[in-house]
Design a protein around this motif. Structure first.
Motif, mmCIF file in Angstrom:
data_model
loop_
_atom_site.group_PDB
_atom_site.id
_atom_site.type_symbol
_atom_site.label_atom_id
_atom_site.label_comp_id
_atom_site.label_asym_id
_atom_site.label_seq_id
_atom_site.Cartn_x
_atom_site.Cartn_y
_atom_site.Cartn_z
ATOM 1 N N GLU A 44 0.816 -1.220 0.000
ATOM 2 C CA GLU A 44 0.000 0.000 0.000
ATOM 3 C C GLU A 44 0.846 1.266 0.000
ATOM 4 O O GLU A 44 0.299 2.375 0.033
ATOM 5 C CB GLU A 44 -0.940 0.000 1.215
ATOM 6 C CG GLU A 44 -1.915 -1.161 1.239
ATOM 7 C CD GLU A 44 -2.914 -1.111 0.082
ATOM 8 O OE1 GLU A 44 -3.224 0.015 -0.389
ATOM 9 O OE2 GLU A 44 -3.368 -2.190 -0.346
ATOM 10 N N GLY A 45 2.166 1.135 0.000
ATOM 11 C CA GLY A 45 3.040 2.304 -0.099
ATOM 12 C C GLY A 45 3.059 3.174 1.131
ATOM 13 O O GLY A 45 3.102 4.405 1.028
ATOM 14 N N ILE A 46 3.053 2.541 2.313
ATOM 15 C CA ILE A 46 3.005 3.315 3.551
ATOM 16 C C ILE A 46 4.358 3.331 4.277
ATOM 17 O O ILE A 46 4.433 3.688 5.452
ATOM 18 C CB ILE A 46 1.883 2.795 4.489
ATOM 19 C CG1 ILE A 46 1.682 1.259 4.386
ATOM 20 C CG2 ILE A 46 0.557 3.448 4.113
ATOM 21 C CD1 ILE A 46 2.693 0.443 5.027
ATOM 22 N N SER A 47 5.430 2.967 3.598
ATOM 23 C CA SER A 47 6.767 3.022 4.179
ATOM 24 C C SER A 47 7.680 3.827 3.272
ATOM 25 O O SER A 47 7.443 3.931 2.057
ATOM 26 C CB SER A 47 7.332 1.612 4.360
ATOM 27 O OG SER A 47 8.680 1.661 4.800
ATOM 28 N N ILE A 57 8.223 8.874 6.953
ATOM 29 C CA ILE A 57 7.366 9.229 5.826
ATOM 30 C C ILE A 57 6.911 10.686 5.910
ATOM 31 O O ILE A 57 6.901 11.290 6.978
ATOM 32 C CB ILE A 57 6.145 8.292 5.741
ATOM 33 C CG1 ILE A 57 5.365 8.298 7.061
ATOM 34 C CG2 ILE A 57 6.592 6.889 5.389
ATOM 35 C CD1 ILE A 57 4.114 7.429 7.039
ATOM 36 N N ASP A 58 6.516 11.225 4.760
ATOM 37 C CA ASP A 58 6.065 12.617 4.710
ATOM 38 C C ASP A 58 4.585 12.702 5.093
ATOM 39 O O ASP A 58 3.938 11.702 5.390
ATOM 40 C CB ASP A 58 6.310 13.224 3.325
ATOM 41 C CG ASP A 58 5.605 12.463 2.201
ATOM 42 O OD1 ASP A 58 4.628 11.716 2.482
ATOM 43 O OD2 ASP A 58 6.017 12.606 1.040
ATOM 44 N N GLN A 73 -0.905 10.411 6.132
ATOM 45 C CA GLN A 73 -2.365 10.355 6.020
ATOM 46 C C GLN A 73 -2.815 9.062 5.356
ATOM 47 O O GLN A 73 -3.832 8.473 5.737
ATOM 48 C CB GLN A 73 -2.881 11.577 5.241
ATOM 49 C CG GLN A 73 -2.747 12.890 5.993
ATOM 50 C CD GLN A 73 -3.413 12.855 7.353
ATOM 51 O OE1 GLN A 73 -4.578 12.447 7.477
ATOM 52 N NE2 GLN A 73 -2.692 13.269 8.379
ATOM 53 N N ARG A 74 -2.055 8.617 4.371
ATOM 54 C CA ARG A 74 -2.345 7.353 3.708
ATOM 55 C C ARG A 74 -2.239 6.195 4.717
ATOM 56 O O ARG A 74 -3.072 5.287 4.727
ATOM 57 C CB ARG A 74 -1.363 7.146 2.553
ATOM 58 C CG ARG A 74 -1.365 5.781 1.892
ATOM 59 C CD ARG A 74 -2.628 5.529 1.133
ATOM 60 N NE ARG A 74 -2.570 4.274 0.394
ATOM 61 C CZ ARG A 74 -3.647 3.631 -0.061
ATOM 62 N NH1 ARG A 74 -4.861 4.135 0.142
ATOM 63 N NH2 ARG A 74 -3.520 2.508 -0.717
ATOM 64 N N LYS A 75 -1.249 6.249 5.563
ATOM 65 C CA LYS A 75 -1.032 5.201 6.565
ATOM 66 C C LYS A 75 -2.198 5.155 7.560
ATOM 67 O O LYS A 75 -2.669 4.081 7.936
ATOM 68 C CB LYS A 75 0.292 5.464 7.288
ATOM 69 C CG LYS A 75 0.758 4.378 8.228
ATOM 70 C CD LYS A 75 2.150 4.732 8.759
ATOM 71 C CE LYS A 75 2.688 3.731 9.734
ATOM 72 N NZ LYS A 75 4.038 4.121 10.240
ATOM 73 N N ILE A 76 -2.658 6.316 7.992
ATOM 74 C CA ILE A 76 -3.813 6.375 8.894
ATOM 75 C C ILE A 76 -5.029 5.742 8.234
ATOM 76 O O ILE A 76 -5.761 4.948 8.840
ATOM 77 C CB ILE A 76 -4.096 7.836 9.301
ATOM 78 C CG1 ILE A 76 -2.978 8.364 10.194
ATOM 79 C CG2 ILE A 76 -5.456 7.953 9.988
ATOM 80 C CD1 ILE A 76 -3.035 9.863 10.431
ATOM 81 N N THR A 77 -5.240 6.075 6.963
ATOM 82 C CA THR A 77 -6.365 5.504 6.219
ATOM 83 C C THR A 77 -6.250 3.992 6.132
ATOM 84 O O THR A 77 -7.244 3.257 6.289
ATOM 85 C CB THR A 77 -6.419 6.111 4.800
ATOM 86 O OG1 THR A 77 -6.607 7.525 4.900
ATOM 87 C CG2 THR A 77 -7.554 5.501 3.989
#
Length: 367
Positions: A73-76, A205-206, A211-215
């Motif tokens: 999911e691209g969270i790292s 992460i930026d 925000q993507r990670k929270i989602t």
């Protein structure tokens, strides 16, 4: 061995032994309670070892390693391949964990419990692969309950093997790209916290990726609906194989009556699961450091565990735990090497402070 059999081996600490140790500490040439956490640790260690003067133990840092399907999911900040590359770095002795372990006099033991590829034979590496990484927890459970339980028992078995080899203290370490996402999901599920309060920047992460990670954490919790009353259900649905292995390390250490030094955010997620399965195992844990990951303090509060070091760490791997093992050595050396007032020929009469009076309020010069 089953999970139930493992849990049944964990016994409470002897409070009388702890009181006897504190009474001895109060005879040493220092103001009452003036060495603070070291005194607490000395009492804890004598009760764990059932020995009023335990020797300095042989130590091992156990680094559990596993890949995460949710990394897709691209969270790292790093690609999944880094898990394998870092495993090789641990094997060659070049990682931060290796440096800190050498400083603490601890052996590094790496465990492939869920790396996504087959690894070659390497120094310091034990191959106990349960699966080739977890599944993407946004689409369903990260692993099966059976896989989670097998990983727990694997961790406990490795501790038992190390204890048979003479190890008397273990520290928790881990590696797995995207595992801060899994750790955040675990504490959110157990405490009912919002993802916004427990998700941090992990590998750096930026804002947009944060925000993507929270989602992603919210999505994983919504899709899987982990049962907050069932720690293994939480672990299986939103955890990781290396986290499950560390649950076993912590439970196994308690079962073997050796202290386990808990590292940072991911390791403490494992400690939360372990303590939910066996509240008695908390007495065998030593808190090392406070990570800057926002969810870490929530975990420590849940456990009632105190972090000794506040150093803005967020590396993981067991780096903070290795430094804390040095503090444990200091606590034991205090028991062995510090003179009592009587042996030092210091004539003094002191009493323990009242509950409302802190040791720091008693200046040495006024005694």
């Amino acid at each position: 061995m089953t999970i139930t059999q493992l849990l049944n081996r964990i016994k409470p600490l002897d409070q009388e032994q702890m009181a006897e140790t504190q009474a001895y500490l109060d005879t040493l040439t220092k103001p009452i309670g003036s060495l603070g956490v070291l005194e607490d640790m000395a009492c804890q260690l004598t009760a764990i070892y059932q020995d009023p003067r335990p020797p300095i133990p042989a130590k091992a840092l156990i680094i559990m390693i596993g890949d995460h399907g949710v990394a897709a999911e691209g969270i790292s900040a790093f690609p999944p391949e880094v898990t394998t590359q870092m495993t090789m770095n641990y094997s060659s002795g070049g990682a931060g964990a290796n440096v800190m372990a050498r400083h603490a006099g601890a052996e590094v033991v790496c465990v492939d419990i869920g790396v996504a590829v087959d690894l070659p034979d390497m120094p310091r590496l034990i191959k106990r692969k349960i699966a080739y990484g977890t599944q993407n927890m946004t689409q369903g459970p990260a692993m099966t309950r059976e896989q989670a339980e097998k990983a727990i028992l694997t961790g406990a078995d490795i501790v038992a093997e190390l204890v048979r080899c003479g190890v008397g203290m273990v520290a928790t370490g881990e590696m797995g790209i995207a595992n801060t996402t899994a750790a955040a999901a675990i504490i959110a599920a157990i405490k009912g916290e919002s993802a916004e309060r427990v998700v941090g920047r992990g590998s750096g992460i930026d804002d947009s990726r944060l925000q993507r990670k929270i989602t992603i954490v919210n999505q994983a919790l919504t899709v899987n609906k982990p049962n907050p009353q069932d720690p293994i259900d939480i672990l299986a649905k939103v955890g990781g194989l290396e986290i499950a292995g560390l649950v076993g390390v912590i439970l196994g250490a308690a079962a073997e009556r050796v202290p386990v030094v808990v590292d940072g955010f991911i390791s403490t997620a494992a400690a939360v699961i372990a303590a939910s399965l066996s509240p008695d195992c908390k007495a065998y844990m030593i808190g090392s450091h406070l990570s800057i990951e926002p969810g870490h303090q929530h975990m420590l509060s849940y456990l009632g565990l105190e972090a000794m070091l506040h150093m803005r760490f967020r590396l993981g791997e067991g780096t903070g735990a290795c430094l804390a093992m040095i503090m444990a050595d200091a606590a034991l050396k205090m028991l062995h090497e510090m003179a009592t007032f009587e042996s030092a020929g210091v004539a003094i009469s002191i009493s323990r402070p009242s509950e409302t009076q802190k040791a720091k309020d008693i200046p040495w010069g006024h005694l």
